[in-house]
Write a protein that holds these residues in place. Sequence first.
Motif, PDB file in Angstrom:
ATOM      1  N   HIS A 325     -78.364  19.962  43.787  1.00 43.33           N
ATOM      2  CA  HIS A 325     -76.969  19.855  43.350  1.00 43.33           C
ATOM      3  C   HIS A 325     -76.599  18.397  43.080  1.00 43.33           C
ATOM      4  N   LYS A 329     -75.397  16.687  39.490  1.00 43.26           N
ATOM      5  CA  LYS A 329     -74.193  15.860  39.360  1.00 43.26           C
ATOM      6  C   LYS A 329     -74.531  14.517  38.718  1.00 43.26           C
ATOM      7  N   MET A 334     -73.665  19.669  35.710  1.00 43.49           N
ATOM      8  CA  MET A 334     -72.898  20.671  36.448  1.00 43.49           C
ATOM      9  C   MET A 334     -71.973  21.440  35.515  1.00 43.49           C
ATOM     10  N   GLY A 335     -71.889  22.750  35.734  1.00 42.10           N
ATOM     11  CA  GLY A 335     -70.954  23.573  34.977  1.00 42.10           C
ATOM     12  C   GLY A 335     -69.592  23.589  35.645  1.00 42.10           C
ATOM     13  N   ASP A 336     -69.552  24.048  36.901  1.00 45.73           N
ATOM     14  CA  ASP A 336     -68.329  24.047  37.701  1.00 45.73           C
ATOM     15  C   ASP A 336     -68.465  22.928  38.732  1.00 45.73           C
ATOM     16  N   ARG A 337     -68.070  21.736  38.357  1.00 43.56           N
ATOM     17  CA  ARG A 337     -68.330  20.549  39.164  1.00 43.56           C
ATOM     18  C   ARG A 337     -67.769  20.640  40.580  1.00 43.56           C
ATOM     19  N   PRO A 338     -66.468  20.974  40.792  1.00 41.45           N
ATOM     20  CA  PRO A 338     -65.945  21.032  42.170  1.00 41.45           C
ATOM     21  C   PRO A 338     -66.676  22.041  43.042  1.00 41.45           C
ATOM     22  N   ALA A 339     -66.970  23.223  42.465  1.00 41.88           N
ATOM     23  CA  ALA A 339     -67.631  24.265  43.251  1.00 41.88           C
ATOM     24  C   ALA A 339     -69.057  23.861  43.610  1.00 41.88           C
ATOM     25  N   GLU A 340     -69.769  23.258  42.670  1.00 41.33           N
ATOM     26  CA  GLU A 340     -71.159  22.871  42.931  1.00 41.33           C
ATOM     27  C   GLU A 340     -71.238  21.708  43.918  1.00 41.33           C
ATOM     28  N   GLU A 343     -70.684  23.205  47.291  1.00 45.15           N
ATOM     29  CA  GLU A 343     -71.869  23.940  47.731  1.00 45.15           C
ATOM     30  C   GLU A 343     -72.974  22.969  48.159  1.00 45.15           C
TER      31      GLU A 343
END
Length: 529
Positions: A325, A329, A334-340, A343
Motif C-alpha cells: 500500500h 501511494k 492508489m484508486g481510493d487514496r484515503p481508504a487504501e 488499510e
Amino acid sequence: MPFSFEDYVLDQERRELTLRGQVVAVGPQVFDLLLLFVNNPDRVVSKDELLKTVWGDRIVSESTITSHINAVRKAIGDTGEEQRLVRTVARKGYRFVGRINGDSTGQARQPENDEYPTAAPKPPPSPALVLPEKPSITVLPFQNLSGDPEQEYFADGVVEDIIAALSRLRWLFVIARNSSFTYKGQTVDAQGVGQALGVRYVLEGSVRKSGNKLRITGQLIDATSGTHLWAERFEGLLDDIFELQDQITESVVGAIAPQLERAEIERAKRKPTESLDAYDYYLRAMAKLHSGGREAIEQALPMFYQAIELDGEFASAYGMAAWCHFWRKLNGWMGDRPAEIAEGIRLARLAVALGRDDAVALTRGGHALAHLAGEVDGGIALLDRARLLNPNLAPAWFLGGILRALRGETDAAIEHLNHAVRLSPLDPEMFRMQVGMALAHFFAGHFDAAAAWADKALGNLPSLLVAAALVAASHALGGRMDKANLAMQRLLALDPSLRLCALKDWLPIQRPEDFARFVEGLRLAGLPE
C-alpha cells in the motif's frame, strides 16, 4: 483402550490425558479433537470431519477451530511453528504425524502392576524426518585445512556465529549447534546429512591459514537434489581474529540469506497453485514485490492477503501487504487514496504488534507507518529494533537509511545505505538503495550526486516516480535547466496529476528547509502549482 505416543497416554474411557503419569488438564472439545487425531494417524482429517465429530455439525468460526487446534498442540507440547505431532495441511485439514505405540490397531496397552518384561524391547526405528514447511538449514563444522590446531577454535567460532545469526531469521528453520557438530571431523555427504537432520539446505566450508592470512570458503547445497546454489571465498588478516570472525559471519549470512530466499521463491513457483500454503503465497508475492512495477504489486498484494487468510498471525505477510500500500501511494497508483492509506496503516500496526521479534515484519511495517501515518521517528525506532534482531537484514539497513534521509540525518543515511549494499550487492531491490542515496545526497546539497543516483534507480525501475522527481529537482538546482525540463516531462508522463501543492502529503520530509529545497527544485523544473 489407551493410546500412547511419546511420553503421553490418552485414555479414552477415563477421558484423561497424562504426561509421564501426571494429568494434563484439557477441555472436553480439545480432548475430542486429540482423540480424533490419534484414532486417525497419518490421515488428513478435514475441517468438515472436525465439525461433524467434535461440534456435531454446529456452525463455528475459523478462529474457534484454530484456537482449539492450538490448545491441542499446547497440551501435547507441540507448536504451530514446529508441528512435531499435529501438522497443518493447507486448505485440507490436519494430520497427526506422531508415532502411536501399541498393537496393530494403533491402540496401546499399558502393563499391569505385576507385569515386568524380562528384557527391554528394542526401540522402533527412527521415523524419517519430514522437511519443515519453512526453509531449513544446517551449518556443518568447517574443515580445518591449515594444519594448525589453533585454527580449529577459530573455525568452530565462525560456524557457531553463523548458526546464531541465521537463527535470528524467523522464516528459517536452523538446526542447533549441538546436532550440527556431531559431524565434526567426518567426511559427509550433504544429501545424507539433509535426510538425517530433516533439512533442505546444507552450508559447509573450510578454513586455511597462509602466513598472516586466513581464507574461508563456503558453499550452500540443496540437500534434496545435491545442487550447489552458492559458493564464495573470504580472506582476511589475523591481526584481530575476533574482528575477522565477525566480518566473515556478516559476509556469509548476508550472502546466503538472499540465496535461500531466491531458491525458495523458485521452488514455490514450481508448485501447483492448489497445493500452496501461507508461506508459498508469501514467497510468490515477494518475487513480485522485488520487481517494483505497478502490475507486479497488484499481483503481489492479493497473495499477501491469501497468506494472511491461511495464517492469521503471519506478521511478515501483514508487513509486506502494508508495504505494498505504501508503494502504491509513493508511485501515485492508489484508486481510493484515503481508504487504501487507512488499510495500509491497519496492516502495518498488526505487523508490528504480531511481530515484535520478527525483523522483517518490523522493517516493512515500520517503514510503511512512517510513510502512511507520518510516524517517521517511530518507524526509525522499529527499524533499529529490526537491525538488533537481525544485523544482516539488508532491507532494515536501506529502508532505515531512507527514513534517516527524510529526517535530515544525511551522513547516517548514506552510511546505512552503503552497508546495505555491502550486505547484499546483488539485491533485486537495488533501485531502492539507489533512490535512498539520491534522497540523502539531495538533502545534503550534493545535487550532481543526487541526480546520478536517481538516474541509476530509474535505469533499474523506469516507473519510479520519486527518482524521476529527484532527477528533475537536482538538475534544476544545479543550474542544468535543459536536463531539468526533460526530466520534468518524464515525471509528468508517469503521473500527470502531480502538483506542488500535493508534495506535503507525498513524502514525509521532516525538516522545513529540506522540504522547501525539494519544492523549489521541482518548481524551477516546471512542476505546476
